[in-house]
Write an enzyme that holds these catalytic residues in place. Structure first.
Site, PDB file in Angstrom:
ATOM      1  N   HIS A 455     -37.832   4.620  15.269  1.00 12.29           N
ATOM      2  CA  HIS A 455     -36.667   4.112  14.539  1.00 12.29           C
ATOM      3  C   HIS A 455     -35.768   3.393  15.547  1.00 12.29           C
ATOM      4  CE1 HIS A 455     -36.651   6.159  10.414  1.00 12.29           C
ATOM      5  NE2 HIS A 455     -37.885   6.148  10.883  1.00 12.29           N
ATOM      6  N   GLU A 456     -34.909   2.493  15.029  1.00 12.84           N
ATOM      7  CA  GLU A 456     -34.157   1.591  15.909  1.00 12.84           C
ATOM      8  C   GLU A 456     -35.115   0.993  16.942  1.00 12.84           C
ATOM      9  OE1 GLU A 456     -32.350   4.359  13.828  1.00 12.84           O
ATOM     10  OE2 GLU A 456     -33.008   5.067  15.783  1.00 12.84           O
ATOM     11  N   GLU A 474     -38.916   1.690  11.843  1.00  9.93           N
ATOM     12  CA  GLU A 474     -37.804   1.415  10.937  1.00  9.93           C
ATOM     13  C   GLU A 474     -37.476  -0.065  11.120  1.00  9.93           C
ATOM     14  OE1 GLU A 474     -33.650   3.671   9.886  1.00  9.93           O
ATOM     15  OE2 GLU A 474     -33.948   2.989  11.932  1.00  9.93           O
ATOM     16  N   GLU A 480     -31.539   5.881   4.479  1.00  8.44           N
ATOM     17  CA  GLU A 480     -30.379   6.581   5.029  1.00  8.44           C
ATOM     18  C   GLU A 480     -29.066   5.878   4.672  1.00  8.44           C
ATOM     19  OE1 GLU A 480     -31.337   6.635   9.190  1.00  8.44           O
ATOM     20  OE2 GLU A 480     -30.620   4.607   9.516  1.00  8.44           O
TER      21      GLU A 480
HETATM   22  C1  NOJ Z   1     -31.603   7.216  12.819  1.00  7.66           C
HETATM   23  C2  NOJ Z   1     -32.880   7.321  12.089  1.00  7.66           C
HETATM   24  O1  NOJ Z   1     -33.123   6.142  11.362  1.00  7.66           O
HETATM   25  C3  NOJ Z   1     -32.814   8.511  11.184  1.00  7.66           C
HETATM   26  O2  NOJ Z   1     -33.968   8.588  10.392  1.00  7.66           O
HETATM   27  C4  NOJ Z   1     -32.633   9.754  12.012  1.00  7.66           C
HETATM   28  O3  NOJ Z   1     -32.453  10.844  11.153  1.00  7.66           O
HETATM   29  C5  NOJ Z   1     -31.413   9.648  12.931  1.00  7.66           C
HETATM   30  N1  NOJ Z   1     -31.415   8.417  13.635  1.00  7.66           N
HETATM   31  C6  NOJ Z   1     -31.375  10.767  13.956  1.00  7.66           C
HETATM   32  O4  NOJ Z   1     -32.450  10.633  14.848  1.00  7.66           O
HETATM   33 CA    CA Z   2     -31.736   3.958  11.561  1.00  8.56          CA
END
Ligand code: NOJ
Ligand code: CA
Length: 675
Positions: A455-456, A474, A480
């Protein structure tokens, strides 16, 4: 040959744009597209692209500004060309389709500077019927070894006015923006994939393939309203890219399709990546998962320790039992390890990737899962502190390997430009440093048979072909944002994503929030049927059932679809779609003869025409339909859903209504043959 001649004439005369002399041309295998490579009077290289003889990309510059040598940009002459053709079909270990046809023609253009002792630069073009890719190769040569690239001069001069769908690059929030729709002339600086629809209705996607050991390419408006220019993501010190010759840059890609569906159906980016470098990857099987996740985003449980800590042994057992009872292979547990207390996204300097919190017995939980046929999904949130993560990487992955944890979600929550590469060195999420880092994690994980889902992340450029354990990422606004985003994702978001972000590869969007409610009661702007549709529409070989177990208990009918929907496909066909408006996709399960259809719309209701052309002829099917109820509406009646069974045959055309903010999901199962 006739088409090559026509396209050349078109380039030189019809467009009236060509300033350079065409030194080589390349036709796509079916003669749909043609590329012309040019050198202007000053020896500046360029290229142009036509479709059916009509200009798509007018003459556009190529070249480099270097940090440690004169720029590589003018004074070139042609030193020969080489050609070859490829028509091969390869098999994906997992994906949107099992077999991918790679049919293109290739042209290598050897350039050399005219001056004495001039340097050499190769241009490599590949023309497919649905697009063009090109890259630069810096050959090994005397006096040219260390290459420092300050700026890449690649341009894309779009021949017609166009509408653009894009997100800003170089801003604080990496890739997590809402898509904007503007005239091409109003694109400031954008990430790729960047999508265009031209005045004559052609659809274009600009992106890159095989981003390895190089800075990610952004596009900014260049010289003139129609001209996009490459900008490389910055580096903390010195040039944006530092390499040793010989090396090749990533491919610059332009998918060119007559309609929006053609953009999504193109395999060009995958085809421009190298074949599987990992050998047998059958140890990774696509899966669905649940986890201690949505509660954290709702803020009813916490990542950090204390009375609301989500990752407790007991809570983990509850999720494992839920996964086992419903056939989910994975259980993600976030907040299991030390380092989340306080302001964790400030710098991640407290994260340990091997030490669980005292109320979470990792060994016991992992064993409990294995005994029930479930696997934990590992979690490594770095908060962008890559220096700290790399220090612990081997130990962290060894631990997972020992516990049978065979996939890991990583995270880089930090503002863009805030990746901590060393004590006092900050990098961008998509600069050369991070392209190296991600590949390091992916290859280290592969050695231990672990799959990776960042992610990121850095954007996807099709590297899953070469490293099939790089399963998803992601890199866009996911679910989210519906928990805490301000604003949350609008109804058009997914119809934008499919024709933009999804053109780069799988996304861990985490769909399936049937409760349609985010933090503090924030309403999700979707119907319940649309949540089901997302499993078919937003492709990933891992799909989360993101809602809380207790919420799924309230919706047994819709939940049945989530339990059954596959995550690995033999075939994919776009039935219909327009960027930002709606999309309907048919996919065939890789493990059975079943077909699935998913469709989503924006805030506008529409009647979807669904020709059942994808079904096998001469066979009858029973369809389980999950559609918006007749009164469904994402604002007034989001929970209204109709679940019906209907006989289906190829040759029929169905008409189904999508509610405002709605969608539909259908499973077609062949009827048993009559004795
Ligand atoms: C951002 C992520 O996209 C999310 O899925 C995750 O829960 C949080 N960071 C914490 O790692
Ligand atoms: Ca994110």
């Amino acid at each position: 040959m006739a088409s090559a001649r026509i396209s050349l004439i078109a380039l030189l005369f019809l467009a009236g744009l060509a300033r350079g002399e065409t030194v080589a041309t390349l036709d796509s295998p079916g003669g749909v597209l043609a590329v012309a490579v040019t050198l202007d009077a000053d020896g500046r290289p360029g290229y142009a692209v036509t479709r059916g003889g009509v200009p798509v990309i007018a003459e556009s510059r190529l070249g480099f500004i270097l940090s440690n040598a004169p720029k590589l940009e003018r004074g070139f002459r042609l030193d020969g060309t080489e050609r070859r053709g490829v028509d091969a079909t390869w098999e994906q270990p997992w994906g949107e389709r099992r077999f991918v046809r790679n049919r293109h023609r290739e042209l290598r253009v050897r350039l050399v500077e005219k001056r004495a002792g001039g340097r050499r630069l190769d241009l490599l073009f590949r023309a497919f019927d649905d697009g063009v890719g090109f890259r630069f190769e810096f050959p090994a040569q005397d006096g040219v070894s260390e290459i420092g690239i300050v700026d890449e001069l690649t341009e894309f001069a779009v021949a017609e006015p166009a509408t653009a769908w894009w997100i800003p690059a170089g801003e604080w929030n990496r890739y997590e923006y809402l898509y904007r729709k503007t005239p091409l002339a109003e694109v400031g600086q954008a990430h790729t994939p960047l999508t265009l629809r031209t005045a004559s209705g052609l659809h274009l996607s600009f992106h890159e393939a095989a981003l390895v050991d190089y800075a990610g390419m952004w596009l900014r408006r260049g010289d003139g309203a129609q001209r996009l220019k490459a900008t490389l993501a910055p580096a903390a010190d010195g040039p944006r890219v530092q390499r040793q010759a010989p090396f090749a840059t990533p491919w610059r890609t332009i998918v060119i399709a007559p309609d929006a569906a053609g953009l999504y159906e193109s395999d060009l980016v995958l085809n421009l990546n190298e074949p599987n470098a990992l050998g047998d990857v059958s140890w990774f099987k696509p899966y669905k998962y649940v986890g201690i996740w949505w509660s954290l985003h709702l803020d009813t449980e916490s990542w950090g320790s204390g009375p609301r800590h989500g990752a407790t042994t007991e809570n983990a057992r509850r999720y494992i039992d839920f996964a086992a009872a419903n056939g989910f292979r994975g259980v993600l547990i976030e907040g299991w390890n030390r380092g989340w207390d306080g302001d964790w996204f400030a710098d991640g300097s407290g994260f340990s990737f091997t030490e669980p919190y005292p109320d979470f017995d990792l060994e016991t939980v992992a064993a409990y899962a294995r005994e029930r046929g479930v696997r934990l999904v590992g979690h490594h949130e770095t908060a962008g502190n890559v220096a700290r993560y790399e220090d612990q990487l081997a130990d962290a992955l060894d631990l997972y390997e020992r516990l049978g944890i065979d996939s890991v979600k990583t995270g880089y929550v930090a503002d863009a430009g805030g990746i901590r590469a060393a004590e006092r060195r900050y990098e961008w999420h998509d600069g050369q440093f991070m392209s190296r880092h991600h590949l390091k994690v992916v290859t280290e994980a592969a050695k231990r048979r672990i799959a990776v889902n960042p992610h990121e992340p850095i954007k996807d450029t099709g590297l899953r072909r070469t490293y099939p354990n790089w399963i998803a990422r992601e890199g866009a606004r996911g679910m989210e944002y519906n928990a805490w985003g301000s604003p949350p994702n609008p109804p058009e978001h997914e119809a934008n994503l499919v024709f933009t972000r999804m053109l780069s590869g799988p996304m861990d969007f985490t769909p399936g929030v049937l409760s349609l409610t985010g933090r503090s009661g924030q309403k999700i702007r979707s119907t319940i049927a649309k949540q089901l549709a997302l499993y078919v529409v937003i492709y990933s070989p891992i799909q989360m059932a993101a809602d809380l177990p207790e919420n799924y208990a309230k919706f047994p009918g819709p939940f049945k679809f989530i339990r059954g929907v596959p995550v690995d496909w033999a075939e994919t066909r776009v039935v219909a779609g327009e960027i930002g408006d709606f999309i309907a996709i048919a996919r065939k399960d890789r493990g059975s003869e079943d077909w699935y259809v998913g469709a989503v719309t924006d805030e506008t209701a529409r009647d979807l025409r669904l020709p059942l052309e994808f079904l096998d002829a001469g066979r009858s099917y029973t369809a389980a339909i999950y559609r918006d109820g007749d009164d469904a509406d994402f604002e007034a009646k989001p929970f209204s859903i109709a679940i019906e069974s209907r006989a289906a045959r190829r040759g029929e055309t169905w008409s189904l209504r999508l509610a405002p903010g709605g969608g539909l999901a259908i499973r077609f199962t062949p009827d048993p043959a009559m004795p």
